[in-house]
Design a protein around this motif. Structure first.
Motif, PDB file in Angstrom:
ATOM      1  N   ARG A  36      65.848  45.684  43.081  1.00  0.00           N
ATOM      2  CA  ARG A  36      64.800  45.032  42.322  1.00  0.00           C
ATOM      3  C   ARG A  36      65.421  43.980  41.418  1.00  0.00           C
ATOM      4  NH1 ARG A  36      59.441  47.934  41.322  1.00  0.00           N
ATOM      5  NH2 ARG A  36      58.997  45.763  41.694  1.00  0.00           N
ATOM      6  N   THR A  37      64.825  42.793  41.430  1.00  0.00           N
ATOM      7  CA  THR A  37      65.362  41.716  40.604  1.00  0.00           C
ATOM      8  C   THR A  37      64.243  41.068  39.807  1.00  0.00           C
ATOM      9  OG1 THR A  37      65.133  40.231  42.475  1.00  0.00           O
ATOM     10  CG2 THR A  37      67.303  41.158  42.101  1.00  0.00           C
ATOM     11  N   LYS A  38      63.235  41.863  39.445  1.00  0.00           N
ATOM     12  CA  LYS A  38      62.127  41.227  38.733  1.00  0.00           C
ATOM     13  C   LYS A  38      62.387  41.168  37.239  1.00  0.00           C
ATOM     14  CE  LYS A  38      58.846  44.984  37.773  1.00  0.00           C
ATOM     15  NZ  LYS A  38      58.262  44.542  36.500  1.00  0.00           N
ATOM     16  N   LYS A 111      63.762  37.534  38.214  1.00  0.00           N
ATOM     17  CA  LYS A 111      62.485  36.866  37.992  1.00  0.00           C
ATOM     18  C   LYS A 111      62.285  36.373  36.567  1.00  0.00           C
ATOM     19  CE  LYS A 111      58.310  38.434  37.074  1.00  0.00           C
ATOM     20  NZ  LYS A 111      57.034  39.167  37.137  1.00  0.00           N
TER      21      LYS A 111
END
Lengths: 186, 211
Positions: A36-38, A111
């Protein structure tokens, strides 16, 4: 869907599966990565954590663009760092500076960093995270008495007082809990 | 290369399923705190707490800060944005399964008369899955609007990841609904796969952008 398109889909699928191990350092790496890179990339550099976490929460470099870090992290500027003296020896400063610039918002694929990079792309580079348009907007509805008037928060700059996972780079609404006002906005 | 449509569909949908499946696994790793029976039973019980801490607790209690502060904060397991996330992933998974169960291409040009065409299946597995995917897509849009309204801001420009997520996600959902509608309205098998697949792809990209 044409045969060509399906072949592309297949290739993409294979890449995705194989690429899971790759880091998100490059566009390609981000594209084929499942992590996850949000949020914002957590700080991994021990020296940065120690030196910049001494007086306040060690802000992730991904919270400001490189231009801001250039302005903040030089010997002259640190002599008067928001009213404090935060001088470091030459080696330490160089290491911290390089780490911050390399992981700055405009070089990150996370993000929130991408949003911050966009919000600061034009005009003067901000010296404060709390002055970034996106961050300002996210907090504009929080009354002063809950921030400045709250003895366990005191300033919006103390991210980790309200964002319970700020040290992991996570700022999601679901992880917010304001001291003394646990039910605010939830 | 001559490989049959079914197989290719299967591979493509496996990719989609893998995408949503792995993503789910990644997320499911978060620690889930299930209260034990004992803690539920004793939690609010003053007698139990006093017994544990002896007398000085009783004195401190008068000035103590509220209990809510002392308990460590745990993000909620069920939140609006979690609902939106899982609905989006389910939509993509259902779209993948729909692709997998497609009976074959419909006919667009130079078609034989309707009497000679294969009989239409309007309530088979494929049709049911397609309707479920379209329904899930609509639910995803709704929860997205409700829970992430404040993430969509035109002042950030079109390249903002959240703004692109909204545009691609909406376009994807509409394309899927259009495909279902096109097929449902037709009396003969009609090709609608490209639209639906494009829709699913748009949704995958939308998810990836804000993943």
């Amino acid at each position: 869907m044409s045969k060509k398109l399906k072949v592309v889909a297949l290739l993409a699928g294979t890449l995705i599966v194989n690429g899971a191990a790759l880091a998100e350092e490059s566009f390609g790496g981000w594209l084929i990565n499942f992590d996850r890179t949000k949020e914002v990339k957590p700080v991994t550099d021990k020296r940065y954590l120690k030196e910049c976490g001494e007086c306040h929460f060690a802000y992730q470099p991904g919270l400001l663009p490189a231009r801001s870090w250039e302005k903040l992290l030089n010997a002259d500027a640190l002599k008067n760092h928001f009213g404090d003296n935060a001088e470091f020896d030459k080696d330490t400063l160089q290491a911290i500076h390089d780490y911050a610039v390399e992981n700055a918002a405009d070089k990150s694929f996370y993000k929130r960093s991408r949003k911050i990079a966009l919000a600061t792309a034009e005009g003067e580079a901000p010296l404060r995270i709390t002055e970034v348009r996106y961050i300002k907007r996210k907090h504009k509805d929080i009354p002063e008495k809950i921030v400045k008037g709250n003895k366990d928060v005191k300033s919006l700059s103390n991210c980790n007082k309200c964002h319970t996972q700020a040290d992991k780079g996570v700022f999601d609404n679901d992880t917010v809990s304001i001291p003394n006002y646990p039910d605010w906005d939830n | 290369m001559k490989c049959n449509i079914g197989f290719r569909n299967m591979v493509a949908s496996a990719c989609l399923a893998a995408l949503s499946g792995l993503a789910y696994a990644d997320d499911a790793l978060q620690d889930i705190a299930i209260p034990s029976l004992v803690s539920t039973y004793t939690n609010g019980s003053k007698a139990y707490m006093l017994a544990l801490n002896d007398a000085d607790v009783a004195q401190k209690q008068a000035t103590a800060t509220p209990v809510t502060q002392a308990t460590e904060f745990k993000p909620p397991m069920f939140s609006g944005s979690n609902a939106h996330k899982y609905m989006g992933l389910t939509t993509v998974a259902l779209a993948g399964l729909t692709m997998l169960t497609a009976p074959g291409e419909g006919c667009e040009q130079n078609c034989p008369p309707p009497s000679q065409q294969p009989k239409r299946q309007t309530n088979g597995t494929h049709a049911k899955l397609a309707k479920a995917a379209a329904f899930m897509a609509a639910a995803t849009l709704t929860t997205g609007v409700l829970n992430h309204w404040d993430d969509f801001h035109l002042e950030d420009g079109w390249t903002d990841p959240d703004n692109m997520h909204v545009m691609l996600g909406t376009a994807g959902a509409l394309l899927m609904m259009y495909a279902v509608n096109k097929s449902a309205k037709s009396s003969v098998p009609t090709s609608h796969a490209a639209m639906a697949e494009l829709g699913a792809a748009a949704m995958v990209v939308a998810i990836k952008l804000t993943w």
